[in-house]
Design an enzyme around this catalytic site. Structure first.
Site, short mmCIF file in Angstrom:
data_model
loop_
_atom_site.label_atom_id
_atom_site.label_comp_id
_atom_site.label_asym_id
_atom_site.label_seq_id
_atom_site.Cartn_x
_atom_site.Cartn_y
_atom_site.Cartn_z
CG HIS A 57 -1.72 -1.22 1.40
ND1 HIS A 57 -2.62 -1.64 0.46
CD2 HIS A 57 -1.76 -2.14 2.39
CE1 HIS A 57 -3.19 -2.78 0.86
NE2 HIS A 57 -2.68 -3.10 2.03
CG HIS A 219 -5.99 -6.11 1.08
ND1 HIS A 219 -6.83 -5.47 1.95
CD2 HIS A 219 -4.74 -5.97 1.58
CE1 HIS A 219 -6.12 -4.97 2.95
NE2 HIS A 219 -4.85 -5.25 2.74
#
Lengths: 333, 333
Positions: A57, A219
């Site tokens: 991320h 995700h």
């Protein structure tokens, strides 16, 4: 799968090492257990802010370690929760006897492992509080989440709680402010393409050539709806409207707005999306005090974007404006 | 083709409008002729710095308009040179009777159109100088270039010449410094995937599933060699070594280093690449004084990266450190 890597097993360590190599004045990398911490060591009498979560991320969280933001970030493997040892060690390394605040995105593994780390530190007399970020309005309960997923508002929490800690607020005060930010932040995202997790080597989900996923998680967790690709303006409407209504924002409110890229989205497209968002908010009588447009919380190589809005009063705006000096966010210094 | 756009015809205008909407304190957008300029208008007695080129390389150039960097940026259509009217209008709008410096990447259309704009301004008594950036060591002569292509060193030129102008250096002095930066900067890039130009709708070039292109241009122009994908460390070696040798850098030199994403590359991979670059330079006895890792000069959605190195003496390092406040680069303020 085409990725700039050396080995699947060393991706996160090498990225952390590269981060520290690029910013030796700001961050240092501790390999075992793995965390990234401020280069200068604990800051006297300051609440230590520690966050973490699965890697993939970036710049979250390591890029937000620095003066006025996090004291340490604990990255797990890609899309995998860090283990309690990491947060325990990071908390111990950054504690300045003023307490530790954990900033936790709402994913089951993260929540559990931060809790275990908090218990370990508290058993040693280090006071720990935690704030949970659960801002994704797209869905309730998801692949790795009970309740709402924690996404973009995490950036707001880390910046603003970081400023509160930097001015030497008490642990209770920093916790109060972090919770206030978490309570007033909402987000929603979308994907044009899936991400590809290196260890798997193939896309996390399949999307038809003309399709997109509205409400996707960071995700690649399923969102609200899969549908044919629409115009940027229509897509912004689809993700910003639920975000605005959930808070809800009303005429006269002031916000900090983030139009965030998922990792593979060109900046030119993010500015087009932000243009619609700005007009939409203005039309609703909502003032954007500050805007971030770029990659702040990503999903590897996913193409897509998210919108995050923080309803901000004077206290939050003042803390937002306070100086920050981290690899991925810098002003006033 | 999956893109966050409303219409192919309005991409650049909408992106500029979004940039100005996100940073109204920094930049304003002039639609016709199209340029982005500092929000505050001309700065008294300061050399005006104007750059531009085809869109699709964001944040270059519009993201670098602001205090301590550019006064205006003129974007053409995607990968298409801006027309002279744009640079003429931008020069006129930002001129503060201290001269105008054009910063031009070496592409045939850009060179010609900036020259025409310079003539138009000079005919009106506005003094104009130009500095050409031609830093790409990959190939000599390319699809749209005689000589070397202008790429990443442009960021160094804009930042450092911007600082020289901000301290109210004369036009001759700002020109000298810009040329010094251009002379001491070198770059080379690579692609894992092609970019897709919206108006075309399909990839600019085809790359096999296991292949990469070494020395690619920022418009997808052919590079030196197409070969099977290698490890990140091997790839960095392949593009950094020619860059280092071309300058050439020697033991004891100090550089500013940029590991730049092409638009679709995740930051985690750029940090892995930068890690190798930092080790390689250190092994050669070359000091990295400052590093940039991220998307600074992109090629739409291309996956890949480039390395840019600037050999920097005290004069250039001091100007690099000087405050800058632009949408995509900010420190000291």
């Amino acid at each position: 799968m085409k990725k700039l890597i050396n080995s699947i097993d060393t991706i996160v360590d090498e990225a952390c090492e590269g981060l520290a190599a690029a910013h030796p004045d700001l961050v240092r990398f501790n390999r075992e257990p793995r965390y990234v911490a401020r280069a200068g060591g604990p800051v006297t009498a300051k609440v230590a802010l520690v966050s973490g979560g699965g890697a993939g991320h970036e710049p979250l969280h390591g890029g937000f370690v620095g003066a006025g933001m996090l004291d340490a970030a604990c990255p797990g493997e890609v899309f995998t929760s860090p283990v309690p040892d990491q947060m325990e060690a990071a908390g111990r390394a950054t504690s300045a006897n003023a307490g530790v605040l954990f900033i936790v995105k709402n994913y089951t593994g993260d929540v559990m492992n931060f809790e275990l780390a908090a218990e370990l530190l508290q058993a040693d007399g280090i006071e720990v509080r935690s704030v949970l970020v659960e801002d994704d309005v797209a869905v309730k309960d998801s692949t790795w989440t009970a309740g709402r997923r924690g996404v973009g508002a995490t950036v707001f929490v880390e910046k603003i709680a970081g400023a509160a800690a930097e001015r030497k607020g008490s642990l209770a005060d920093v916790e109060r402010i972090a919770k206030k930010v978490a309570d007033n932040g909402r987000s929603m995202g979308m994907a044009l393409t899936s991400c590809t997790v290196p260890a798997k080597g193939s896309p996390t989900f399949e999307l038809g050539e003309g399709d997109m996923e509205i409400g996707v998680g960071i995700h690649g967790e399923p969102g609200r709806e899969r549908m044919a690709l629409k115009s940027a303006a229509e897509i912004v409407e689809l993700i910003a409207k639920p975000t605005i209504e959930d808070l809800p924002l009303k005429r006269g409110d002031t916000v900090i707005a983030m139009t965030n890229g998922m990792g593979g989205t060109p900046l030119i497209e993010l500015y087009i999306a932000h243009n619609t968002l700005a007009k939409m908010l203005s039309g609703l009588g909502i003032t954007v005090a500050y805007a971030l447009v770029g990659n702040y919380i990503t999903s590897l190589d996913m193409q897509g974007f998210s919108v995050s809005l923080l309803r901000a009063d004077k206290e939050l705006l003042d803390l937002w404006k306070a100086p920050v000096h981290a690899p991925a966010l810098r002003w006033g210094v």
